[in-house]
Design a protein around this motif. Structure first.
Motif, PDB file in Angstrom:
ATOM      1  N   TYR A 124       0.834  -1.206   0.000  1.00  0.00           N
ATOM      2  CA  TYR A 124       0.000   0.000   0.000  1.00  0.00           C
ATOM      3  C   TYR A 124       0.869   1.257   0.000  1.00  0.00           C
ATOM      4  O   TYR A 124       0.563   2.243  -0.677  1.00  0.00           O
ATOM      5  CB  TYR A 124      -0.899   0.017   1.241  1.00  0.00           C
ATOM      6  CG  TYR A 124      -2.055  -0.952   1.221  1.00  0.00           C
ATOM      7  CD1 TYR A 124      -2.861  -1.095   0.089  1.00  0.00           C
ATOM      8  CD2 TYR A 124      -2.372  -1.711   2.350  1.00  0.00           C
ATOM      9  CE1 TYR A 124      -3.929  -1.987   0.077  1.00  0.00           C
ATOM     10  CE2 TYR A 124      -3.433  -2.602   2.347  1.00  0.00           C
ATOM     11  CZ  TYR A 124      -4.210  -2.740   1.211  1.00  0.00           C
ATOM     12  OH  TYR A 124      -5.263  -3.611   1.210  1.00  0.00           O
ATOM     13  N   ALA A 128       1.056   4.301  -2.619  1.00  0.00           N
ATOM     14  CA  ALA A 128       0.832   5.675  -2.164  1.00  0.00           C
ATOM     15  C   ALA A 128       1.952   6.593  -2.643  1.00  0.00           C
ATOM     16  O   ALA A 128       1.697   7.700  -3.148  1.00  0.00           O
ATOM     17  CB  ALA A 128       0.733   5.712  -0.646  1.00  0.00           C
ATOM     18  N   SER A 131       1.686   7.197  -6.322  1.00  0.00           N
ATOM     19  CA  SER A 131       0.588   8.133  -6.591  1.00  0.00           C
ATOM     20  C   SER A 131       1.008   9.570  -6.298  1.00  0.00           C
ATOM     21  O   SER A 131       0.684  10.490  -7.059  1.00  0.00           O
ATOM     22  CB  SER A 131      -0.638   7.762  -5.740  1.00  0.00           C
ATOM     23  OG  SER A 131      -1.105   6.464  -6.070  1.00  0.00           O
ATOM     24  N   VAL A 138      -5.187  12.486  -3.912  1.00  0.00           N
ATOM     25  CA  VAL A 138      -6.371  11.823  -3.364  1.00  0.00           C
ATOM     26  C   VAL A 138      -6.196  10.309  -3.369  1.00  0.00           C
ATOM     27  O   VAL A 138      -6.514   9.618  -2.385  1.00  0.00           O
ATOM     28  CB  VAL A 138      -7.635  12.217  -4.163  1.00  0.00           C
ATOM     29  CG1 VAL A 138      -8.842  11.407  -3.685  1.00  0.00           C
ATOM     30  CG2 VAL A 138      -7.915  13.710  -4.015  1.00  0.00           C
ATOM     31  N   GLN A 139      -5.657   9.786  -4.462  1.00  0.00           N
ATOM     32  CA  GLN A 139      -5.412   8.342  -4.543  1.00  0.00           C
ATOM     33  C   GLN A 139      -4.372   7.915  -3.517  1.00  0.00           C
ATOM     34  O   GLN A 139      -4.506   6.859  -2.877  1.00  0.00           O
ATOM     35  CB  GLN A 139      -4.945   7.969  -5.953  1.00  0.00           C
ATOM     36  CG  GLN A 139      -4.858   6.474  -6.198  1.00  0.00           C
ATOM     37  CD  GLN A 139      -4.448   6.152  -7.634  1.00  0.00           C
ATOM     38  OE1 GLN A 139      -3.438   6.648  -8.124  1.00  0.00           O
ATOM     39  NE2 GLN A 139      -5.242   5.325  -8.301  1.00  0.00           N
ATOM     40  N   GLU A 141      -3.827   9.326  -0.655  1.00  0.00           N
ATOM     41  CA  GLU A 141      -4.496   9.345   0.648  1.00  0.00           C
ATOM     42  C   GLU A 141      -5.315   8.077   0.872  1.00  0.00           C
ATOM     43  O   GLU A 141      -5.365   7.543   1.987  1.00  0.00           O
ATOM     44  CB  GLU A 141      -5.404  10.570   0.757  1.00  0.00           C
ATOM     45  CG  GLU A 141      -4.644  11.865   0.976  1.00  0.00           C
ATOM     46  CD  GLU A 141      -5.559  13.063   1.092  1.00  0.00           C
ATOM     47  OE1 GLU A 141      -5.430  13.827   2.068  1.00  0.00           O
ATOM     48  OE2 GLU A 141      -6.419  13.235   0.205  1.00  0.00           O
ATOM     49  N   GLU A 142      -5.935   7.566  -0.174  1.00  0.00           N
ATOM     50  CA  GLU A 142      -6.728   6.341  -0.048  1.00  0.00           C
ATOM     51  C   GLU A 142      -5.848   5.150   0.313  1.00  0.00           C
ATOM     52  O   GLU A 142      -6.196   4.348   1.190  1.00  0.00           O
ATOM     53  CB  GLU A 142      -7.481   6.081  -1.350  1.00  0.00           C
ATOM     54  CG  GLU A 142      -8.593   7.092  -1.636  1.00  0.00           C
ATOM     55  CD  GLU A 142      -9.218   6.886  -3.000  1.00  0.00           C
ATOM     56  OE1 GLU A 142      -8.746   5.991  -3.749  1.00  0.00           O
ATOM     57  OE2 GLU A 142     -10.185   7.608  -3.330  1.00  0.00           O
ATOM     58  N   TYR A 143      -4.719   5.040  -0.364  1.00  0.00           N
ATOM     59  CA  TYR A 143      -3.791   3.937  -0.048  1.00  0.00           C
ATOM     60  C   TYR A 143      -3.250   4.073   1.378  1.00  0.00           C
ATOM     61  O   TYR A 143      -3.121   3.079   2.105  1.00  0.00           O
ATOM     62  CB  TYR A 143      -2.635   3.916  -1.045  1.00  0.00           C
ATOM     63  CG  TYR A 143      -2.979   3.343  -2.398  1.00  0.00           C
ATOM     64  CD1 TYR A 143      -3.512   2.062  -2.516  1.00  0.00           C
ATOM     65  CD2 TYR A 143      -2.749   4.073  -3.573  1.00  0.00           C
ATOM     66  CE1 TYR A 143      -3.824   1.525  -3.769  1.00  0.00           C
ATOM     67  CE2 TYR A 143      -3.054   3.544  -4.817  1.00  0.00           C
ATOM     68  CZ  TYR A 143      -3.592   2.274  -4.901  1.00  0.00           C
ATOM     69  OH  TYR A 143      -3.898   1.742  -6.128  1.00  0.00           O
ATOM     70  N   PHE A 145      -4.706   5.612   3.895  1.00  0.00           N
ATOM     71  CA  PHE A 145      -5.786   5.311   4.837  1.00  0.00           C
ATOM     72  C   PHE A 145      -5.925   3.804   5.026  1.00  0.00           C
ATOM     73  O   PHE A 145      -6.079   3.324   6.158  1.00  0.00           O
ATOM     74  CB  PHE A 145      -7.106   5.899   4.335  1.00  0.00           C
ATOM     75  CG  PHE A 145      -8.301   5.496   5.173  1.00  0.00           C
ATOM     76  CD1 PHE A 145      -8.559   6.127   6.385  1.00  0.00           C
ATOM     77  CD2 PHE A 145      -9.134   4.473   4.764  1.00  0.00           C
ATOM     78  CE1 PHE A 145      -9.645   5.744   7.168  1.00  0.00           C
ATOM     79  CE2 PHE A 145     -10.215   4.081   5.538  1.00  0.00           C
ATOM     80  CZ  PHE A 145     -10.481   4.715   6.739  1.00  0.00           C
ATOM     81  N   GLN A 146      -5.847   3.065   3.911  1.00  0.00           N
ATOM     82  CA  GLN A 146      -5.936   1.604   4.002  1.00  0.00           C
ATOM     83  C   GLN A 146      -4.776   1.042   4.817  1.00  0.00           C
ATOM     84  O   GLN A 146      -4.946   0.129   5.635  1.00  0.00           O
ATOM     85  CB  GLN A 146      -5.936   0.999   2.600  1.00  0.00           C
ATOM     86  CG  GLN A 146      -6.215  -0.500   2.546  1.00  0.00           C
ATOM     87  CD  GLN A 146      -7.603  -0.852   3.052  1.00  0.00           C
ATOM     88  OE1 GLN A 146      -8.583  -0.249   2.659  1.00  0.00           O
ATOM     89  NE2 GLN A 146      -7.679  -1.815   3.955  1.00  0.00           N
TER      90      GLN A 146
END
Length: 356
Positions: A124, A128, A131, A138-139, A141-143, A145-146
């Motif tokens: 992850y 991140a 990205s 934004v992408q 941040e998603e990784y 967060f996971q």
């Protein structure tokens, strides 16, 4: 480069490096796992299947178990390989090329460890960072967060993984220009890396380096200079140790068979790429103020000489060595400093003659 081209490039790299021997078994295992035909439960080596195992003869079961263990080993090898390839591309600034390798590392980790394992976090974090490099905040941040959620749910997350998580969170907030949050996470990165490896380890130096960059951007040059110096000293201590061992071996002529000595940094390809990126970045900063502190510039140049020498890239080693010698003469530094640089250049020339 399109995603399709990146994937094709990644597979070509696998084939070029001769690492495809384990691929068929791992690919077959991944396909079987996705179809729900079998499940490998990590390091415990336990296997559950739709087949009725008690009905199998013992010899057949042992053969089956052997295959499962081989598949596990293949997957672990490919996880590490994909991770290293992705890291190397990231340190070289090839963020799009890093994505296919990072995705494969994630896929193999899911197959081997399951969807909720903390072993997924390094993949992850690779995605991140890639990205962020591509400007997709934004992408990223998603990784992240996971990754954070996975760490929070875990009861056995290592200090090294905590360090990587905070380092990537620091990079995210640097990209968002939130330097206060970035400093907080990089301080945590340094803390966890120090717990895992020690305060003077090259794996801890990345946190110091990114923190120095923040202070440099904030024009807090004294703090930045202190941290850049610390990073330089950590890499010098590590590389000088390898260089001294090799230099003594050459001097003592311990290779009685007359074979070439094999230079070795002790680093994998990703770590070598990281060293190049960090040290050349510091060099650019040092050279912009070399009239004020030429010794610091020469110090970084000498570290790069050792790095490229141990990587068996003699042309780059000679280039940095000549730049160091020229600056030492230009600034009229003491004879001892010039002699040390000339000794480095002499060893590089000797090695070149051995090879040719």
């Amino acid at each position: 480069m399109s995603a399709l081209d990146s994937t094709a490039h990644f597979y070509a790299l696998l084939q070029f490096r001769g690492r495809t021997a384990a691929w068929p078994a791992a690919a077959a295992a991944a396909a079987a796992l996705e179809a729900g035909k079998s499940k490998i439960k990590g390091s415990a080596g336990l296997v559950s299947s739709e087949a009725s195992l008690p009905g199998l003869q013992m010899a057949a079961f042992l053969r089956y178990l052997h295959v499962v263990l081989c598949v596990q080993a293949s997957l672990k090898y490919l996880i590490e390989f994909c991770y290293t390839v992705a890291q190397k591309y990231l340190f070289e600034g090839k963020h799009e090329d890093a994505v296919p390798a990072a995705l494969h590392s994630l896929r193999f980790r899911v197959n081997l460890y399951g969807l909720s394992s903390v072993e997924l976090v390094p993949a992850y974090l690779l995605l991140a960072e890639a990205s962020l490099g591509l400007g997709r905040i934004v992408q990223a941040e998603e990784y992240l967060f996971q990754a954070q959620w996975t760490v929070l749910k875990s009861t056995d997350c290592s200090n090294a993984t905590h360090s990587l998580l905070h380092r990537n969170l620091g990079l995210l907030y640097i990209a968002k220009k939130n330097y206060e949050e970035a400093r907080y996470h990089l301080a945590n990165d340094i803390y966890f890396a120090s717990c895992a490896f020690g305060t003077e380890d090259i794996r801890t130096s990345g946190g110091y380096f990114h923190l120095a960059n923040i202070f440099y951007d904030l024009k807090k040059l004294d703090l930045a200079d202190t941290l850049y110096t610390k990073v330089s000293e950590i890499w010098h201590a590590y590389l000088n140790n390898h260089y001294q061992v090799l230099s003594q071996a050459h001097t003592q002529q311990v290779d009685l068979l007359g074979k070439l000595f094999e230079n070795d940094t002790g680093l994998d390809e990703a770590q070598e790429a990281e060293a190049i990126r960090i040290l050349t970045s510091i060099l650019n900063i040092r050279e912009s103020t070399s009239d004020k502190a030429p010794q610091k510039t020469i110090f970084v140049l000498k570290i790069l000489v050792m790095l490229y020498y141990l990587m068996m890239n003699s042309s780059k080693a000679q280039e940095y060595g000549m730049r160091a010698l020229s600056l030492a003469k230009e600034q009229q530094l003491d004879v001892h400093e010039q002699s040390a640089i000339q000794e480095l250049l002499s060893l590089i020339s000797t090695e070149d003659r051995r090879i040719t």
